[in-house]
Design an enzyme around this catalytic site. Structure first.
Site, PDB file in Angstrom:
ATOM      1  N   ASN A  53     -83.491  -5.846  58.527  1.00 51.04           N
ATOM      2  CA  ASN A  53     -84.412  -5.495  57.598  1.00 51.04           C
ATOM      3  C   ASN A  53     -85.854  -5.484  58.070  1.00 51.04           C
ATOM      4  OD1 ASN A  53     -85.318  -4.055  54.956  1.00 51.04           O
ATOM      5  ND2 ASN A  53     -83.323  -4.453  54.362  1.00 51.04           N
ATOM      6  N   ARG A  54     -86.830  -5.240  57.161  1.00 48.24           N
ATOM      7  CA  ARG A  54     -88.191  -5.242  57.540  1.00 48.24           C
ATOM      8  C   ARG A  54     -89.008  -6.295  57.329  1.00 48.24           C
ATOM      9  NH1 ARG A  54     -86.367  -0.516  55.177  1.00 48.24           N
ATOM     10  NH2 ARG A  54     -86.646   1.344  56.464  1.00 48.24           N
ATOM     11  N   HIS A  80     -85.121  -4.406  61.800  1.00 48.59           N
ATOM     12  CA  HIS A  80     -83.764  -4.834  62.572  1.00 48.59           C
ATOM     13  C   HIS A  80     -84.113  -5.528  63.791  1.00 48.59           C
ATOM     14  CE1 HIS A  80     -82.056  -3.007  58.888  1.00 48.59           C
ATOM     15  NE2 HIS A  80     -81.689  -1.873  59.197  1.00 48.59           N
ATOM     16  N   HIS A 105     -74.416  -3.376  60.323  1.00 47.60           N
ATOM     17  CA  HIS A 105     -74.907  -1.874  59.995  1.00 47.60           C
ATOM     18  C   HIS A 105     -74.058  -0.681  60.028  1.00 47.60           C
ATOM     19  CE1 HIS A 105     -78.357   0.844  58.943  1.00 47.60           C
ATOM     20  NE2 HIS A 105     -79.178  -0.007  58.866  1.00 47.60           N
ATOM     21  N   TYR A 107     -72.002   2.333  58.735  1.00 46.27           N
ATOM     22  CA  TYR A 107     -71.982   3.354  57.888  1.00 46.27           C
ATOM     23  C   TYR A 107     -70.500   3.922  57.659  1.00 46.27           C
ATOM     24  CZ  TYR A 107     -76.646   4.925  59.575  1.00 46.27           C
ATOM     25  OH  TYR A 107     -78.072   4.743  60.054  1.00 46.27           O
ATOM     26  N   ASP A 135     -82.431   2.996  49.475  1.00 46.72           N
ATOM     27  CA  ASP A 135     -82.655   2.150  50.813  1.00 46.72           C
ATOM     28  C   ASP A 135     -83.166   0.876  50.266  1.00 46.72           C
ATOM     29  OD1 ASP A 135     -82.888   1.019  53.353  1.00 46.72           O
ATOM     30  OD2 ASP A 135     -84.049   2.510  54.114  1.00 46.72           O
ATOM     31  N   GLN A 164     -78.464  -4.993  50.897  1.00 48.26           N
ATOM     32  CA  GLN A 164     -79.114  -3.388  51.118  1.00 48.26           C
ATOM     33  C   GLN A 164     -78.265  -2.417  51.240  1.00 48.26           C
ATOM     34  OE1 GLN A 164     -82.698  -3.613  51.444  1.00 48.26           O
ATOM     35  NE2 GLN A 164     -83.181  -1.375  51.932  1.00 48.26           N
ATOM     36  N   GLU A 179     -75.358  -3.995  53.566  1.00 49.91           N
ATOM     37  CA  GLU A 179     -75.908  -4.684  54.519  1.00 49.91           C
ATOM     38  C   GLU A 179     -76.232  -6.139  53.947  1.00 49.91           C
ATOM     39  OE1 GLU A 179     -79.206  -2.969  56.795  1.00 49.91           O
ATOM     40  OE2 GLU A 179     -78.688  -1.224  55.666  1.00 49.91           O
TER      41      GLU A 179
END
Length: 359
Positions: A80-81, A106, A180, A182, A254, A290, A317
């Site tokens: 993440n950020r 990430h 991560h 999908y 998100d 997340q 996540e």
């Protein structure tokens, strides 16, 4: 159970890449490659016993060498950020790469998912494991300390995919690892996840501002499109993407959900595709998850020639909260010190609803 291997091309600098496939007694399988410790496929049955690949991805290595939206990636050092790519640790300021606008995301430009890992197959009775290992050197992507990391993927006859992350360091550093992948439980070629129902066991989220950095507040989900406590059809929730301010910022979901269970091992989320009967439960000891609904996804050349567009899959996540190094009031610790071991597990448990809804 069995672990199969096959060559999966070579990286531009000449490293041979191997694809490892763990197959259970029912024929369901998980594939992981040693480039990036990336999950490339998850094949599980529907209520009729038909296997489909429920993980978005690519048929060749080239798809993963290009920008691929982190599909299947093992993310590190920090999932993440981090705001402005900057944090202070023990009085020293560290600057990381800004690979997401003004922020770090990430692990940076060449995080763990763009590195070669050493793989060790661990066949078992009723389950097989694949242990991936790498050493992230001091200063990689701007992070301090040498981080020794192992990620162990375990697949069993009940279709439980367990991912255990372990790490030690020689200097204080950050560590917040996640996966991560999908998911689309109808199959990677289905189109969107709008016909999926998602339950998230969380009463609040950490709302975001521009750049999707948390504001530091907690926002109750009650009365919002984030209220998934009783299950929400994602198509219904995503219809608010242009009217709900939080969703407008992201183009969908998100956001970090603050799990009711805290850091105890427990159920974080339940994803269901009613038509196929496939169900995926996410079980973790992490305090947050997340939810990302592929809001900006636009990738041609997916498996079988698929074009993955907006809402083509979703990620769950498991994590400590975004920007935690700069928001110390957030739950959990993201600083790893030399006398500690980072050790966390997430399980993606695939199940089947035997009867269609309404019967």
């Amino acid at each position: 159970m069995s672990v199969m291997t096959k060559p999966f091309s070579c990286t531009p600098d000449g490293h041979a890449v191997t694809l490892y496939t763990l197959v259970n007694a029912g024929g369901a399988s998980v594939s992981v490659m040693d480039y990036g410790a990336i999950v490339t496929s998850i094949c599980v049955p529907d209520r009729e016993g038909r296997l489909s690949d429920v993980a978005l991805g690519f048929d060749t290595l080239e798809g993963y060498l290009a920008d691929h939206g982190c599909m299947g990636d093992t993310v590190g050092r920090y999932g993440n950020r981090i705001a402005n790519g900057r944090f202070t640790l023990d009085g020293r300021v560290y600057q990381l790469g800004l690979n997401n606008g003004k922020n770090h995301l990430h692990g940076g430009f060449d995080g763990f998912s763009r590195r070669m890992w050493t793989a060790e197959a661990l066949p078992g009775n009723g389950q097989d494991s694949l242990r991936m290992h790498r050493v992230s050197p001091d200063g990689e992507e701007g992070y301090p300390g040498t981080l020794d990391v192992s990620v162990t993927f375990t697949w069993d006859d009940a279709c439980n995919l367990s991912i255990r992350y372990q790490a030690v360091t020689d200097r204080p550093t950050l560590c917040n690892l996640t996966n991560h992948t999908y998911f689309n439980l109808a199959g990677q070629d289905h189109g969107t996840i709008c016909d999926h129902e998602l339950t998230v066991y969380a009463d609040v989220i950490t709302p975001v501002a521009q750049g999707l950095i948390p504001t530091g507040a907690y926002m109750p989900v009650s009365g919002t499109p984030f209220d998934m406590r009783g299950g929400l059809l994602l198509g219904d929730g995503l219809r608010a993407a242009d009217t709900c301010e939080q969703m407008r910022l992201a183009g969908g979901y998100d956001h970090n959900f603050v799990l009711r269970k805290g850091e105890a091992m427990g159920l974080a989320a339940r994803l269901c595709h009613p038509q196929s009967g496939r169900v995926m439960e996410t079980i973790t000891d992490q305090p947050g998850v997340q939810l990302y609904t592929a809001c900006m996804t636009d990738f041609a050349g997916g498996k079988g020639g698929m074009h993955y567009g907006r809402y083509s899959g979703l990620c769950l996540e498991t994590q400590h909260f975004p920007d935690s190094p700069n928001q110390p009031h957030f739950a959990g610790r993201v600083v790893l010190r030399p006398d500690e071991t980072y050790d966390t597990t997430t399980i993606y448990a695939f199940r089947v609803e035997k009867e269609p809804r309404g019967m």
